[in-house]
Design a protein around this motif. Sequence first.
Motif, PDB file in Angstrom:
ATOM      1  N   UNK A  55       0.840  -1.193   0.000  1.00  4.36           N
ATOM      2  CA  UNK A  55       0.000   0.000   0.000  1.00  4.36           C
ATOM      3  C   UNK A  55       0.879   1.248   0.000  1.00  4.36           C
ATOM      4  N   UNK A  56       0.400   2.267  -0.723  1.00  2.00           N
ATOM      5  CA  UNK A  56       1.183   3.496  -0.794  1.00  2.00           C
ATOM      6  C   UNK A  56       1.921   3.670  -2.104  1.00  2.00           C
ATOM      7  N   UNK A  57       1.528   2.890  -3.144  1.00  2.00           N
ATOM      8  CA  UNK A  57       2.109   3.097  -4.476  1.00  2.00           C
ATOM      9  C   UNK A  57       1.625   4.460  -4.964  1.00  2.00           C
ATOM     10  N   UNK A  58       2.556   5.388  -5.163  1.00  4.47           N
ATOM     11  CA  UNK A  58       2.168   6.783  -5.350  1.00  4.47           C
ATOM     12  C   UNK A  58       2.325   7.244  -6.800  1.00  4.47           C
ATOM     13  N   UNK A  59       2.977   8.389  -7.014  1.00  5.79           N
ATOM     14  CA  UNK A  59       2.974   9.065  -8.311  1.00  5.79           C
ATOM     15  C   UNK A  59       4.037   8.475  -9.241  1.00  5.79           C
ATOM     16  N   UNK A  60       3.653   7.492 -10.021  1.00  6.42           N
ATOM     17  CA  UNK A  60       4.562   6.774 -10.913  1.00  6.42           C
ATOM     18  C   UNK A  60       4.933   7.628 -12.126  1.00  6.42           C
ATOM     19  N   UNK A  61       6.036   7.255 -12.779  1.00  9.20           N
ATOM     20  CA  UNK A  61       6.425   7.906 -14.033  1.00  9.20           C
ATOM     21  C   UNK A  61       7.236   6.934 -14.866  1.00  9.20           C
ATOM     22  N   UNK A  62       7.383   7.257 -16.152  1.00 10.32           N
ATOM     23  CA  UNK A  62       8.114   6.398 -17.091  1.00 10.32           C
ATOM     24  C   UNK A  62       9.054   7.246 -17.930  1.00 10.32           C
ATOM     25  N   UNK A  63      10.248   6.738 -18.159  1.00 10.60           N
ATOM     26  CA  UNK A  63      11.157   7.312 -19.149  1.00 10.60           C
ATOM     27  C   UNK A  63      12.032   6.189 -19.688  1.00 10.60           C
ATOM     28  N   UNK A  64      12.131   6.114 -21.008  1.00  9.16           N
ATOM     29  CA  UNK A  64      13.006   5.137 -21.674  1.00  9.16           C
ATOM     30  C   UNK A  64      12.722   3.701 -21.236  1.00  9.16           C
ATOM     31  N   UNK A  65      11.446   3.333 -21.205  1.00  7.53           N
ATOM     32  CA  UNK A  65      11.010   1.965 -20.890  1.00  7.53           C
ATOM     33  C   UNK A  65      11.311   1.544 -19.456  1.00  7.53           C
ATOM     34  N   UNK A  66      11.581   2.526 -18.586  1.00  9.87           N
ATOM     35  CA  UNK A  66      11.759   2.256 -17.165  1.00  9.87           C
ATOM     36  C   UNK A  66      10.588   2.872 -16.401  1.00  9.87           C
ATOM     37  N   UNK A  67      10.015   2.076 -15.505  1.00 15.21           N
ATOM     38  CA  UNK A  67       8.916   2.528 -14.666  1.00 15.21           C
ATOM     39  C   UNK A  67       9.457   2.859 -13.284  1.00 15.21           C
ATOM     40  N   UNK A  68       9.207   4.092 -12.831  1.00 15.82           N
ATOM     41  CA  UNK A  68       9.678   4.554 -11.528  1.00 15.82           C
ATOM     42  C   UNK A  68       8.499   4.544 -10.553  1.00 15.82           C
ATOM     43  N   UNK A  69       8.638   3.804  -9.446  1.00 12.08           N
ATOM     44  CA  UNK A  69       7.534   3.620  -8.499  1.00 12.08           C
ATOM     45  C   UNK A  69       7.955   4.064  -7.100  1.00 12.08           C
ATOM     46  N   UNK A  70       7.393   5.167  -6.589  1.00 10.30           N
ATOM     47  CA  UNK A  70       7.638   5.556  -5.196  1.00 10.30           C
ATOM     48  C   UNK A  70       6.670   4.838  -4.264  1.00 10.30           C
ATOM     49  N   UNK A  71       7.182   4.269  -3.198  1.00 10.36           N
ATOM     50  CA  UNK A  71       6.358   3.557  -2.211  1.00 10.36           C
ATOM     51  C   UNK A  71       6.366   4.389  -0.937  1.00 10.36           C
ATOM     52  N   UNK A  72       5.312   5.193  -0.782  1.00  8.25           N
ATOM     53  CA  UNK A  72       5.335   6.257   0.210  1.00  8.25           C
ATOM     54  C   UNK A  72       5.399   5.733   1.644  1.00  8.25           C
ATOM     55  N   UNK A  73       4.779   4.603   1.938  1.00 11.40           N
ATOM     56  CA  UNK A  73       4.783   4.076   3.294  1.00 11.40           C
ATOM     57  C   UNK A  73       5.944   3.112   3.550  1.00 11.40           C
ATOM     58  N   UNK A  74       6.633   2.709   2.497  1.00 10.16           N
ATOM     59  CA  UNK A  74       7.792   1.824   2.645  1.00 10.16           C
ATOM     60  C   UNK A  74       9.109   2.598   2.630  1.00 10.16           C
ATOM     61  N   UNK A  75       9.022   3.914   2.380  1.00 15.01           N
ATOM     62  CA  UNK A  75      10.187   4.799   2.377  1.00 15.01           C
ATOM     63  C   UNK A  75      11.267   4.358   1.391  1.00 15.01           C
ATOM     64  N   UNK A  76      10.826   3.883   0.230  1.00 15.00           N
ATOM     65  CA  UNK A  76      11.782   3.486  -0.796  1.00 15.00           C
ATOM     66  C   UNK A  76      11.173   3.668  -2.178  1.00 15.00           C
ATOM     67  N   UNK A  77      12.038   3.618  -3.168  1.00 16.61           N
ATOM     68  CA  UNK A  77      11.586   3.648  -4.549  1.00 16.61           C
ATOM     69  C   UNK A  77      12.077   2.390  -5.246  1.00 16.61           C
ATOM     70  N   UNK A  78      11.320   1.947  -6.251  1.00 15.56           N
ATOM     71  CA  UNK A  78      11.693   0.792  -7.052  1.00 15.56           C
ATOM     72  C   UNK A  78      11.603   1.171  -8.527  1.00 15.56           C
ATOM     73  N   UNK A  79      12.514   0.608  -9.313  1.00 18.64           N
ATOM     74  CA  UNK A  79      12.560   0.894 -10.744  1.00 18.64           C
ATOM     75  C   UNK A  79      12.432  -0.425 -11.492  1.00 18.64           C
ATOM     76  N   UNK A  80      11.521  -0.468 -12.470  1.00 17.53           N
ATOM     77  CA  UNK A  80      11.232  -1.690 -13.212  1.00 17.53           C
ATOM     78  C   UNK A  80      11.443  -1.482 -14.705  1.00 17.53           C
ATOM     79  N   UNK A  81      11.971  -2.535 -15.339  1.00 21.88           N
ATOM     80  CA  UNK A  81      11.940  -2.595 -16.793  1.00 21.88           C
ATOM     81  C   UNK A  81      10.553  -3.054 -17.216  1.00 21.88           C
TER      82      UNK A  81
END
Length: 520
Positions: A387-413
Amino acid sequence: MKKHIILVLALSFSFASNAQNTKEDNYKTGVKIVNEVNGEGASKGLEAAFKSVSPDMADYIIRYGFGEIYNRKGIDFKTKELLIIASLTTQANAKSQLKSHIKAALNLGVTPNEISETMILLSLYTGFPAANNGIFTLKEVLEETNYRASNHINTTQQLVKNWELDGFSMPESIVASPTENWLYVSNVNQNNKGYISRISKDGKVDNYKWVTGLNSPAGLAFYQDKLYVGDGKELHIINVKNGKVVNSITSPDVVSLNDVVVSKNGQVFISDIASGKIFTLVNNKLEVWFQSPEIKHPNGLFIQDNQLVIADYGAELSQTITASNFGSMYSVNITNKSYQIITSAYKLGGLDGVTSVNNGYLVSSNTTGELFFINSNEKKLIGNFPKGLADISILDNLLYTPLIFSNKIQVYNLSTDSNISVENWKRINTKEEYLKIAADNFYGDKDGQSVATHDGQIFGVFGGKVLTGTWDWKNNFFTRTSKIGDMDLGYDELVIEVTDTKMRLTLKQGKGMTVVYNKK
């Protein structure tokens, strides 16, 4: 006569061959779907179960049931399984099949709560005994499978994690610089002053507190070396070259600014999640641009062509918002402000971030941690997050996912799936590359087209006016001197990117307006 007989025989063999190919193709498709829905190897288990009794039944189930009927478009797999569960529960005499489809639904990312809610709804129409039996069958499946929600993260395998980074304090939004190697992350930092982090695109920290002294920074947008930040009562504009806040703008109408987007011609839009308003920036003043009683708490924003896409949080601002109050997605015409709901995203979740991919959008549900693919025809669960998947964005086929309650970010192909991949833009860095890839090809849109020839000339027609000029190369930039009709466009240095079918031009060395043209 002999020729006619041969022709008839040939056609007969052709039809027979096509029919056989269709059966084989449907069977292969059925096998693929059975394994996707029920787990790898499920098709072999189905074949083995019927082998000694009726192998034709297994063939019929796989080829027709899954290869044809289940494979029809219009309803996603998750919804199909919930419908099947509802039907089997109503029948009240198909427990083994019900258990099988509950397992399939869980495998696809349906939550136990969604199945339970389905049973509760059925109690009104089929009676409590059948619905209760359905709930107890769900309980048996959860115990037999030792179900844990954490085992079902990204079960669709549409995402491949590239890297992750912690050390943030309620990260709400991530934006990538289109021209430099930086990512910018807003940190709400609850009960303390918020800040912006700057990290490299491969996940190395430059400065967790690159810009400090903010309130509760949320949405971020990039435009011409400026970072726009929605921060409570204020919209901040930050010079990314030196990290200085060059302007902070507010209005008496503002309650809580959230997401920010900037159109290709520089118009800024900001959502006010608390008041339900969309603001725009006019002469450094915030003005109410749009509001509708249907859109209670507009959150994520995205601009696609002439449409402002809005992800609405829902009817109430609460982390415990119920499904009946979930938010939907809307599309607003920027020219005349007419709007319509995106029907496949009706009451989808406590919606947060939205961005575009091929043929549709990705949208996050903050309250459920779900990531969906949405277009005008379908809804598809792409992944489950905390829970807490917030304001996502994409650039160059990479998905940037901020996890607001986990205090981390994850980047996906993003996978190569045609639905959720983004266009593979290639930047042209040298004159030799341009001559090989793009020179002598016409590019344009509905208003006209132009060509840059191998001998350095530019000509075309846009809006009924003749475009002329010359081009060359300087460092990594396409240079041009041109005019259209009687208007002198002067000299500029552009970033040129191409796909197989399009060209993207960004003025002022990648810091200015961006336009996209189709290859003619």
